[in-house]
Every structure is written in structure tokens, then in C-alpha cells.
Write an enzyme that holds these catalytic residues in place. Structure first.
Site, PDB file in Angstrom:
ATOM      1  N   TYR A 243     -31.633  19.944  48.243  1.00  0.00           N
ATOM      2  CA  TYR A 243     -30.946  18.648  48.171  1.00  0.00           C
ATOM      3  C   TYR A 243     -30.112  18.342  49.407  1.00  0.00           C
ATOM      4  O   TYR A 243     -29.518  17.271  49.497  1.00  0.00           O
ATOM      5  CB  TYR A 243     -30.063  18.553  46.921  1.00  0.00           C
ATOM      6  CG  TYR A 243     -29.224  19.776  46.628  1.00  0.00           C
ATOM      7  CD1 TYR A 243     -28.060  20.044  47.330  1.00  0.00           C
ATOM      8  CD2 TYR A 243     -29.604  20.663  45.622  1.00  0.00           C
ATOM      9  CE1 TYR A 243     -27.306  21.168  47.049  1.00  0.00           C
ATOM     10  CE2 TYR A 243     -28.854  21.786  45.335  1.00  0.00           C
ATOM     11  CZ  TYR A 243     -27.703  22.029  46.043  1.00  0.00           C
ATOM     12  OH  TYR A 243     -26.951  23.146  45.772  1.00  0.00           O
ATOM     13  N   LYS A 244     -30.089  19.240  50.381  1.00  0.00           N
ATOM     14  CA  LYS A 244     -29.383  18.960  51.634  1.00  0.00           C
ATOM     15  C   LYS A 244     -30.363  18.348  52.634  1.00  0.00           C
ATOM     16  O   LYS A 244     -30.681  17.174  52.556  1.00  0.00           O
ATOM     17  CB  LYS A 244     -28.733  20.239  52.164  1.00  0.00           C
ATOM     18  CG  LYS A 244     -27.600  20.777  51.280  1.00  0.00           C
ATOM     19  CD  LYS A 244     -26.983  22.016  51.877  1.00  0.00           C
ATOM     20  CE  LYS A 244     -25.719  22.461  51.141  1.00  0.00           C
ATOM     21  NZ  LYS A 244     -25.943  22.867  49.753  1.00  0.00           N
ATOM     22  N   ARG A 392     -15.888  18.410  57.358  1.00  0.00           N
ATOM     23  CA  ARG A 392     -17.191  18.713  57.944  1.00  0.00           C
ATOM     24  C   ARG A 392     -17.913  17.405  58.261  1.00  0.00           C
ATOM     25  O   ARG A 392     -18.003  16.521  57.412  1.00  0.00           O
ATOM     26  CB  ARG A 392     -18.048  19.539  56.980  1.00  0.00           C
ATOM     27  CG  ARG A 392     -17.487  20.898  56.632  1.00  0.00           C
ATOM     28  CD  ARG A 392     -18.482  21.737  55.849  1.00  0.00           C
ATOM     29  NE  ARG A 392     -19.012  21.056  54.685  1.00  0.00           N
ATOM     30  CZ  ARG A 392     -19.903  21.577  53.846  1.00  0.00           C
ATOM     31  NH1 ARG A 392     -20.380  22.787  54.068  1.00  0.00           N
ATOM     32  NH2 ARG A 392     -20.333  20.902  52.795  1.00  0.00           N
TER      33      ARG A 392
END
Length: 421
Positions: A243-244, A392
Site C-alpha cells: 500500500y506504499k 517525513r
């Protein structure tokens, strides 16, 4: 040499550079493949959840209408029974440097980590009375650490912790200092989820093998964005989410790689009917399959395997090498924008400056970043916050532009200045 330009001139220069880089980007056309996000002007969290493709709704509708709605249970025989292995082979070929028959899609990251860790330690117990340690980094993602502690407790093994530099991540020297003839398994992340530090996969794998240990890699922050060669580098096992950078959607199933020589030797602990040698025998006793299907347990989540297939198409069209080149350039640009826009405000760089030694996210730190992140999200700027004070900037090369990256950095500056007033 002191930079005497004023802030407006610096910002204008960065804007011009972002436009020039986007104009020259050979992957720029792929940006149009992703769905629009109304109200979002910078999405910098592709390292947590990748964006959906524009054609995903129609593909899901066609699945409901045809494969499920019309073919009904016939689709199991026609395509679904082999999908976990076929999709695994494709992930292996396109992103992992893995030959067919060694990668499978199933379960969550946590469950697959548990299966492989438990199989590795069980094998060590059965074949050696001296291999009693599992080596892992103390700052690894909680899933990996919690699983390591749990599996060690189940098997009576000892966890040996590596304490690496928080910016540079785990080095070969850290691993060599922690491993010995007592080591059964070394389990590390390819890309550090905090700093983005990229580990030396071939070097560390070789070091583990030199003491007779097995090597397992968590690929959640590298699969689909960092080229690798699991077969050539001798990796024993690996797990990654989809899912990244594979854009499979929230909760899409993970994948596991198990080197061919370990299949039929290592035995995973969740003995479901899908991993049985004869899945429809319904016999009184369990006999595991001898191939990669042995890592399955229950009925696989077919619907959740759909969205990632479109992203694999894009990765294959672009090539993982070209994606890495843009990732290096994007993160370099983010660091430059940080230097000129954020460093003067006391923001710390928590990632290495060497692009070759990081994945596809850059982490910056400031004591006010928890509140700043809330402000950014409300304004349609979406990075993510990581405790205690890090933001991030996750840059997914096929869906992130240079202009979008700069928009995010400038928004961090503005929110921080506003917060300080």
C-alpha cells in the site's frame, strides 16, 4: 561563502528550478495516471499510503460486474486460485529481482513476518542446538520488533539488539559486531522508516551468511522505489507491504519472498488449508505444499489484490531503475529546499545528505512539528509526523512532482513561522 540573497529571491530561484526539473523529467507524464485529490495541493505521504490510479474505480466496478458478479464462484477455478502466486511472481520480477516461484501475496505484513521468523527459528532449533539468537535493530518498525520479541518468547530464543546511528542506519560493522555462531536469524529493514537510511542489503546478507545465519529483510519502504536483486544477493526471505509505493490501497495484502532452496525445508506455523499439498483433499492430516504456496494459510483477499496491478503496470513501463533515478533527484531537491528554506528556522535534517544512502523519503525535525503537521493537514499539505518531532517528506516518484515537493517545503516554512508568532 555566505548567501546574501533575500528570502524572496531564494524562493523564486527554487520555483524556477522546480519548473525546470519537472519539464525535463522523463517520468512526468505518469503524474496524470493518478486520481485527483480535491483540496490537496501537496501529497508527501506516498511512503505511507500511495495514491490511487484514475482508472481504479472502473477496474473495481468491472471486477464486481464481471469476475465476481457474472462468473461468480467459477472465477476461483478460472483465475483466483493462482492469483496470489502469479501476482507474487510479477512483484518479484518487476521490483525485487526475484525469479518466479519465490514470491507470494497473502496476509498482512505482520502475519507474514511472523510466519517467516517463526519458520526460521524453528528450523534453527531443529538443526542446531547452538543457534539461539535473533538479531534485530532496536529502532526498527514496531511490527518487526514486536514480532521478534514475541517469536523469541515462543521459541526460548534471545533477541540481540543492534543500536545504529539514527541518521545513517544499520551498517555492516553494526551487524558484524552483533552476530556470531549463536545467530539463527538477522532481521532488518532495507530502508529505515524514520530517517530513510538505505541498508547495504548485499553486504549485510553476506555477513549474516558468513556466520551461518539466515537473513530476512523488511522491504516495506523500498519495494517499488529502490531496485534490488534478492536472488543474486542471496537473500533468504523478505516481506513487504503493497500500500506504499505499490499503491494497492489501505490494507492491501503484503507479499513474502522465500528463496527456492528453503521451500519445503522451512515450515511456517499457521497451517491453513491453502498451504496444504492437496488443497481440496480435505484429509485428516496436514501435509504442506512443497512450493511457495506453503506460505499461504486461509482464503486470500482477492479484492484487495486488484488496485496494485495497475501500479505494477506503471512501474514496468517506467522501469524500477528510472524510478530510482527520479527518487534520487527528488530527495536531493527536497534537501536543497530544506537548506534554503527550513535550516535557517532551526529545522534539523534527520536524513543523510548522500542520496545513494537513502530511500525515497527525507525526514526533518523541529520541536513544534506535531502542531505544524496538524496545521498542514488542515491546509491540504499532507506529509506525516513521526514521534517525537519528525516530519517525513515521502516522495513517490511516479506520483510526485518537483513543484509539489517545493509546495510542501514552503508550506512547512509558512506554518512554522506562523506557529512561532
Amino acid at each position: 561563502m555566505t548567501d546574501t540573497r533575500d528570502a524572496a529571491t531564494i524562493e523564486h530561484s527554487l520555483l524556477d528550478l522546480a519548473d525546470a526539473l519537472d519539464a525535463a523529467d522523463p517520468l512526468h507524464a505518469h503524474l496524470d495516471a493518478f486520481a485527483d485529490a480535491p483540496g490537496v495541493s501537496a501529497y508527501l505521504d506516498g511512503n505511507s499510503l500511495g495514491r490511487p490510479l484514475k482508472d481504479t474505480p472502473e477496474k473495481l466496478a468491472a471486477f464486481v460486474r464481471d469476475d465476481w458478479g457474472t462468473r461468480l464462484i467459477r472465477s476461483w477455478d478460472e483465475q483466483w486460485m493462482v492469483l496470489p502466486m502469479e501476482l507474487g511472481d510479477r512483484i518479484g520480477r518487476v521490483t525485487l529481482g526475484a525469479a518466479e516461484g519465490q514470491t507470494v501475496v497473502a496476509d498482512s505484513t505482520s502475519v507474514l513476518i511472523y510466519k517467516l521468523m517463526r519458520a526460521a527459528l524453528r528450523h534453527a532449533q531443529e538443526t542446531s542446538g547452538t543457534r539461539t539468537e535473533l538479531v534485530i535493530e532496536s529502532g526498527n518498525f514496531p511490527t518487526d520488533r514486536f514480532m521478534a520479541e514475541g517469536v523469541a518468547a515462543e521459541t526460548g530464543m534471545t533477541v540481540r539488539w543492534i543500536e545504529p546511528d539514527p541518521v545513517l542506519g544499520v551498517q555492516i560493522s553494526d551487524v558484524v559486531a552483533a552476530i556470531s555462531e549463536r545467530t539463527a536469524l538477522v532481521s532488518l529493514s532495507h530502508v529505515d522508516y524514520r530517517s530513510g537510511a538505505l541498508a547495504d542489503m548485499p553486504g549485510i546478507t553476506t555477513a549474516a551468511h558468513e556466520v551461518g545465519a539466515l537473513m530476512m529483510w523488511d522491504l516495506c519502504h523500498s519495494a517499488g522505489v529502490v531496485p534490488m536483486q534478492l536472488d543474486a544477493w542471496g537473500v533468504d526471505m523478505a516481506v513487504g507491504c503493497t500500500y506504499k509505493y505499490l499503491n494497492g490501497g489501505p490494507g492491501s495484502p503484503a507479499f513474502a519472498y522465500l528463496r527456492r532452496e528453503h521451500q519445503g525445508v522451512l515450515r511456517q506455523p499457521i497451517q491453513g488449508w491453502w498451504s496444504a499439498a492437496d488443497i481440496f483433499a480435505m484429509g485428516p492430516q496436514y501435509a504442506p505444499a512443497g512450493d511457495i504456496r506453503q506460505l499461504l494459510s486461509g482464503t486470500p483477499p482477492i479484492t484487495s489484490m486488484l488496485a496494485m496491478q495497475g501500479m505494477l503496470d506503471l512501474i514496468e513501463q517506467a522501469s524500477i531503475e528510472a524510478i530510482r533515478e527520479k527518487s534520487l533527484s527528488l530527495t536531493d531537491f527536497a534537501v536543497r529546499a530544506y537548506d534554503e528554506m527550513l535550516a535557517p528556522l532551526g529545522v534539523r535534517l534527520l536524513s543523510t545528505r548522500d542520496a545513494a544512502l537513502r530511500g525515497s523519503h527525507v525526514t526533518i525535525g523541529h520541536p513544534d512539528f506535531r502542531a505544524v503537521t496538524q496545521r498542514l493537514w488542515s491546509d491540504g499539505i499532507i506529509p506525516d509526523f513521526r514521534y517525537p518531532d519528525g516530519i517525513r517528506l515521502g516522495l513517490s516518484p511516479l506520483s510526485t512532482s518537483y513543484a509539489e515537493t517545493l509546495t510542501g517545503v514552503l508550506a512547512v516554512r509558512d506554518a512554522l513561522e506562523s506557529h512561532d508568532r
